[in-house]
Write an enzyme that holds these catalytic residues in place. Sequence first.
Site, PDB file in Angstrom:
ATOM      1  N   PHE A 370      46.172  41.141  41.504  1.00  9.21           N
ATOM      2  CA  PHE A 370      46.561  40.471  40.235  1.00  9.21           C
ATOM      3  C   PHE A 370      47.996  40.670  40.378  1.00  9.21           C
ATOM      4  CE2 PHE A 370      43.096  41.696  36.658  1.00  9.21           C
ATOM      5  CZ  PHE A 370      42.440  40.597  37.630  1.00  9.21           C
ATOM      6  N   GLU A 371      49.076  39.605  40.293  1.00 11.93           N
ATOM      7  CA  GLU A 371      50.679  40.106  40.346  1.00 11.93           C
ATOM      8  C   GLU A 371      51.145  38.800  39.019  1.00 11.93           C
ATOM      9  OE1 GLU A 371      51.904  38.128  43.988  1.00 11.93           O
ATOM     10  OE2 GLU A 371      49.924  38.993  45.490  1.00 11.93           O
ATOM     11  N   GLY A 372      52.204  38.770  39.180  1.00 13.61           N
ATOM     12  CA  GLY A 372      52.774  38.262  37.733  1.00 13.61           C
ATOM     13  C   GLY A 372      52.306  38.272  37.056  1.00 13.61           C
TER      14      GLY A 372
END
Length: 585
Positions: A370-372
């Site tokens: 999970f990024e951003g």
Amino acid sequence: MRARWLAVVVGVLLAAGVTVPAQAANILSNPGFESGSLSGWSCSGGSVVSSPTRSGGFALNGAVTSSDYAQCSQTVSVQPNTAYTLSGWVRGSYVYLGVTGGSSTWTPSAASFTQLSLSFTTGASQTSAQIYVHGWYGQPAYQADDFTLDGPGGTPGAPAAPGTPTVTSATNSAISLSWPASTGIVTGYRVYEGTSVVQTVTGTTATISGLQACSSHSYSVAAYNSVGESPRSAATSGTTGGCTSSGLAKHALIGYLHASFANGSGYVRMADVPDQWDIIDLAFGEPTSVTSGDIRFNRCPASECPNVESDAEFVSAIRAKQAAGKKVLISIGGANGQVQLTTAAARDAFVSSVSAIIDRYGLDGLDIDFEGHSLYLNAGDTDFRNPTTPVIVNLISALKTLKAKYGSGFVLTMAPETFFVQVGYQFYGGAGGGDNRTGSYLPVIHALRDSLTVLHVQDYNSGPVMGLDNQYHNMGGADFHIAMTDMVKAGFPVANTGQTFPGLRDDQIGIGLPAAVSAGNGYTAPAAVHEALDCLVKGQNCGGYSLRGGASPGFRGLMTWSINWDHYYNWEFQNSHAPYLDALP
């Protein structure tokens, strides 16, 4: 009018549960350096000078260099939930005054002595605070004088904090500790796990029994006498034995395979992935919308990947990898796959859809990338051990459900960026005052720590990050990987929350690296990677850095973005690092 206004302010603070000192008192030792020495202070590049001074006969001189900003700090006993004011007089360019894990202030230029000041309130269980002053890299020397920390000190007559405990042994159900003795009159010691006392002893050793097999714990120690209790020691982490074998190589090579896109590096068929790769992460499963929780995995279309194999060939190749002892996972997220499980319905959709992907291809587990803006912390969500933000709570619940469904052989990995993990040492999103995503992986890692197979933080695409030595480290060299990995192993205080994130087992820890210069910012040459591993695994070649978490002989391995980019660059990553990992004991 002023008296009435002051009474109202004090009333508000008391109503909020904040203690207001009845009388201000400077609780710092040697605050103006009038002892003619640095007594009471811990300094890097600091000395006492007789000129210039703001008052008296002496002041601090901080000899800044290009690699050291000459920090001086002092740790004092404080009372929990109490308001304090810190001030100091400074002279120079880019001089900072602050509280470790809390507030700070600075001046860009002070030709003559200028006063800096700030206020802070201690946490509900906080009994010590570290204040600091420092300059900035490459600037001239700075001077400082006449520091004041106004507020009540720790309990008079109570013993000093004992030294940091160490784990002396561990069995499947018990962990034994020892620690340096406290100074002062000591009746005994209390061993804490979190806020709970788990054992009280009269000596400097303890064995905590009745623990679950393969479970992680974090302990601190406080001394006590008839007057009161000392501040707690720094925390140390330990893990019981009895962990179920994951079937992984002891030191693994882990890589992402562009299974749904080519990304300019070309498509690599599953059957063509070399045998050196121990974990293969299929990139990526992505949601139908940001908040749906409905994850879909679409294989690369032939228009983008002309050499893509059929589904049947893909599955057959996965089975061959598994037969050879390799693990194949579905990775969820990536730079473009924002996943926010804001509701229980999204959580349930996530579990159902991810299960469908795992079952369709017969995969070994799941990687969370999970990024951003996938993870964040709502204002006031400051205890990583008991998170309240829905996107965090629902993700934890979903991952626990998947782990329970597939059992002990389920492989769970995570690939957060440093912003979501190590930056939590300085800033924690729920505490306010900055980006609400900082440190937001910490509650997820902590909640799943006994189910987590490997955490391989992305040591790339990162800005400078402060390590446990309170120095900033920059990506691209051995120093960055040593400092960032040591934080995960040793654990660290979480910003100004009063909580400490316990370190992970060394077999749960890996390092994430770009495979080549085109794969991401922060490429590290193989020789520098091996220098970092010499330090982290063997305790050798650390370049002056002191490992707070000790050496990690069980260090799990190296992750890279990506197998495709490594293929594009003639397998430099694989050919450089697989032999090194294989040669480790």
